[in-house]
Write an enzyme that holds these catalytic residues in place. Structure first.
Site, PDB file in Angstrom:
ATOM      1  N   GLU A 151       0.798  -1.224   0.000  1.00 24.55           N
ATOM      2  CA  GLU A 151       0.000   0.000   0.000  1.00 24.55           C
ATOM      3  C   GLU A 151       0.834   1.279   0.000  1.00 24.55           C
ATOM      4  OE1 GLU A 151      -3.121   0.510  -0.382  1.00 24.55           O
ATOM      5  OE2 GLU A 151      -4.023  -1.450  -0.141  1.00 24.55           O
ATOM      6  N   SER A 177     -55.340  -7.683 -13.966  1.00 24.03           N
ATOM      7  CA  SER A 177     -56.272  -6.572 -14.196  1.00 24.03           C
ATOM      8  C   SER A 177     -56.006  -5.335 -13.368  1.00 24.03           C
ATOM      9  CB  SER A 177     -57.706  -7.051 -13.956  1.00 24.03           C
ATOM     10  OG  SER A 177     -58.093  -7.935 -14.988  1.00 24.03           O
TER      11      SER A 177
END
Length: 782
Positions: A121, A403
């Site tokens: 890192e 519906s």
């Protein structure tokens, strides 16, 4: 005199002798060019120096300005986690990312573990003062050339700790100001803490995937070990994981995890933490070496999260869409969740105390919204769930609405665009899909002749709905749908869309809420406020947009009130509060050989002034044996679920259960004991309405009519004769030779017989509306 003159002469002679010999004259043009070049060069250099100085001063001033407004970094913030927390509407935390974190003491961390992190890192971690110019230049070079120097960008470990503590990873936050503040805070931090303290804080805060924060917790999760017991390859794996916790997950992506671990081992060797020979040996170690195969079952916190699981999933998705990283940004998210309604909805879905569920495999998806502002107050994405944050059936849009589409696709646009009255006359007679020989059937395989639009919607007749869509037009229908948050283009609509579209309960709850509140559509709102780690607050308040006229909203609400009083939905009717809504059932195609009267999907979306609730029920694999919804009570489940939740909501003393007031843009008239409504000022001169009671024929006989292509009724001719001739006409009720295997509410006569009476068995009939596939051999819509 002579001597003096001689001296003068000699002086003159000496002067002449001292003169330099004459040179050839230079070209005047060359002299001018050289002089011009020198002037340009001088001014250019001077200009660059000035720009450098001014730029440096400006940059320094800007840096100082940004630094002056940098957020404060407290010790408690550094020690605390970067977990994101969700608050309910009462301000209580109901969810936080990640599991319980165990912080490591500095003495617990082996030197090899620290150096593994530093090697991959921030190799110069112990040499810089928080910001590393050499690292920044190296990262910039790597970005330009596309090479990899083992550096993860230009940020040092100190800067990464600052980022995890007070800033978000949202891309829009990656500004020059943020970078300057990050650098300034890193420089300050290095003066307050030692290098090993900073590294320890970073190790305890960083996200490690699978809901795990901190490397001590990760060592236990992935290897069931303490940090001091890890092998070098295991340390290398943990050191490399923060760059992409999901990408390097050893369970889901062992190859990626192996490659990343090996990068760390190589960096450790190059940094002389281990030898090259050791690195080679360790790289041959399988990534699964010592990897835990099982983890503890759901703890108490996880079990509590099951109640709010669908809501949590929806909030997480919204935050991700906004660009946040929930696992790293440490957000405090104020949501609109009503914990009491959510708990009731969960209990309704997961127990038999309120609804008798057929079996544990039967599923549900439901959403509850506040129709006055769009806030989602509760959501259930499934029942009997064994995993968290899986499928959210409440937001899935892959099941047919049946519906419940009719107010959205057909009748809403008809009132909005054509100014139809609620007693507009529609013809329910033999019909085929336009451009085909495929007949359209109602659930009872019968026909009711001329009926009002109110009755066509209340009894969920398919043929009038399809004819209505043809008159409305796909462009008008699509525009209406899009205004209600349902993004269906006009070229995606077909005739069968009139009786079923793919939609979610989230979409329907929000769309029906616009009918409820007078015509304003609110996008579903889960989040009201976000506070990031720097203290910045972002608030969310949707003012809504007008989706339809107030007259349309009121008239559709009036017709949907008739659904609850005049159809089998009357099983939820109550005098305690005013409500409206629409049922929906998707039947199977005959070619699938499913049980008669069964359905794949059953819906109910209804509302009061206080809440709008949309409920879907069905099976995840609807075409498998035993996964159909039988006619009768199984298809009534959404109504039962809706009522159990709505009754609870309306039991609040402050709940508004009043009826809707007619707006000034609407006028009413009473026909056959029913109040019908029309739009004030609308040109109804050509409108065909039923303005008088329709008499039934004294004969009980019915003709058997087999629909064929010749019975197609074009859109332009689907209207019935003018009302002036209706007073002497008789209601026509024809049926096909194929009768429904179970009764339907649409089989009631024009008299006031109830659905229970017409069913003949003491129970409400089923609303098995066909899903209306245009091809007779097509499968059920899902």
């Amino acid at each position: 005199m002579t001597e003096n003159m001689s001296r003068v002469e000699r002086g003159q002679r000496n002067t002449n002798n001292n003169q330099r010999p004459s040179k050839p004259k230079k070209n005047n043009n060359n002299n001018k060019n050289n002089s011009k070049f020198k002037r340009i060069a001088k001014y250019t250099i001077l200009g660059l120096i000035i720009l450098f100085v001014v730029g440096g001063l400006t940059g320094a001033g800007l840096f100082a300005y940004y630094a002056s407004s940098a957020p404060k970094v407290t010790n408690s913030a550094l020690v605390g986690t970067s977990q994101t927390k969700f608050l309910d509407r009462d301000g209580n935390v109901f969810y936080s990312t990640g599991s319980k974190r165990e912080s490591a003491r500095q003495s617990e961390i082996p030197k090899e573990m620290r150096m593994a992190i530093v090697s991959i890192e921030d190799r110069r971690f112990y040499k810089h003062h928080g910001v590393d110019p050499r690292r920044i230049l190296g990262a910039a070079f790597a970005n330009v050339t596309g090479s990899s120097l083992g550096l993860q960008g230009g940020s040092t470990l100190t800067q990464q700790l600052i980022k995890l503590t007070v800033f978000s990873t949202k891309s829009s936050d990656q500004t020059l100001k943020r970078k300057a503040q990050e650098a300034w805070l890193a420089l300050k931090l290095e003066k307050q803490y030692s290098k090993n303290q900073i590294l320890t804080l970073y190790m305890n805060k960083v996200y490690m995937g699978n809901g795990v924060y901190g490397m001590k917790t990760a060592a236990d999760y992935y290897f069931n070990k303490s940090l001091s017991d890890l092998t070098v390859p295991q340390m290398a794996f943990l050191a490399g994981l923060p760059q992409s916790p999901s990408g390097y997950d050893p369970y889901d992506n062992p190859k990626g995890a192996t490659d990343r671990r090996n990068e760390v081992l190589t960096a450790m060797a190059n940094n002389k933490v281990i030898s090259q020979a050791e690195a080679k040996e360790y790289r041959n170690t399988p990534i699964t070496d010592g990897l835990a195969k099982e983890h503890a079952s759901l703890d108490t916190e996880d079990k509590a999260n099951k109640v709010d699981d669908a809501y949590i999933t929806s909030v997480r998705n919204k935050l991700t869409d906004l660009g946040y990283d929930l696992n790293k940004d440490g957000l405090v998210v104020q949501t609109n969740l009503n914990p009491k309604v959510q708990q009731r909805a969960y209990d309704v879905a997961n127990t038999n105390d309120y609804v008798q569920w057929t079996d544990d495999m039967m599923q549900v998806g439901l959403t509850v919204t506040d129709p006055n502002n769009g806030q989602v107050i509760a959501q259930i994405g499934g029942r009997k769930q064994s995993t968290l944050q899986g499928t959210n059936r409440a937001t899935n849009t892959n099941r047919s609405s049946g519906s419940t589409a009719k107010p959205l696709v057909d009748y809403g646009p008809a009132v909005e665009n054509l100014d139809w009255s609620t007693n507009h006359s529609l013809n329910d007679s033999p019909y085929v899909y336009p451009g085909s020989n495929t007949p359209v059937y109602d659930a009872d395989r019968q026909y009711m002749g001329n009926i009002t639009m109110r009755k066509a919607l209340a009894l969920s007749r398919n043929i009038p709905a399809i004819k209505t869509l043809q008159e409305v037009g796909y462009d008008n229908s699509s525009k209406f749908l899009n205004g209600l948050g349902i993004p269906i283009k006009s070229d995606e609509l077909v005739a069968s869309s009139a009786i079923g579209i793919d939609v979610s309960s989230e979409q329907e709850a929000a769309a029906f809420a616009a009918f409820d509140n007078g015509g304003t559509y609110y996008k579903p709102q889960y989040i009201s406020k976000i506070t990031d780690q720097s203290g910045a607050v972002k608030e969310f308040d949707d003012s809504g947009k007008k989706a339809m006229k107030g007259s349309t909203a009121f008239m559709l609400t009036s017709m949907m009130k008739s659904v609850i009083t005049d159809s089998y939905a009357k099983i939820i009717n109550t005098s305690d509060y005013a409500q409206a809504g629409k049922t929906g059932v998707t039947a199977y195609d005959d070619s699938l050989n499913m049980p008669d009267g069964s359905a794949s999907d059953s819906w109910f979306t209804g509302y009061t002034k206080q809440a709008a609730i949309s409920v879907w029920t069905g099976y995840d694999q609807p075409n498998e044996e035993g996964h159909s919804l039988a006619a009768g009570e199984q298809q009534f489940t959404p109504l039962r679920v809706y009522k159990a939740i709505m009754d609870y909501i309306m039991s609040d003393a402050n709940a508004d259960g009043s009826d809707w007031e007619m707006p000034n843009s609407v006028k009413s008239t009473t026909i056959n004991g029913t109040k019908e409504y029309s739009v004030v000022g609308a040109d109804t001169s050509a409108e065909k309405v039923i303005s008088q009671p329709v008499r039934r024929s004294s004969s009980s006989s019915r003709s058997s009519v087999q629909p064929s292509s010749s019975s197609s009724v074009p859109a332009s001719s689907s209207s019935v004769p003018a009302s002036s001739s209706e007073s002497s006409s008789e209601e026509s009720e024809s049926s096909s030779s194929v009768s429904s295997s179970e009764p339907s509410e649409s089989s009631t006569s024009s008299s006031e017989s109830t659905p229970e009476e017409s069913s003949g068995n003491g129970t409400p009939p089923s609303d098995s509306e066909s899903d209306g596939n245009e091809q007779p051999s097509s499968s059920v819509s899902q």
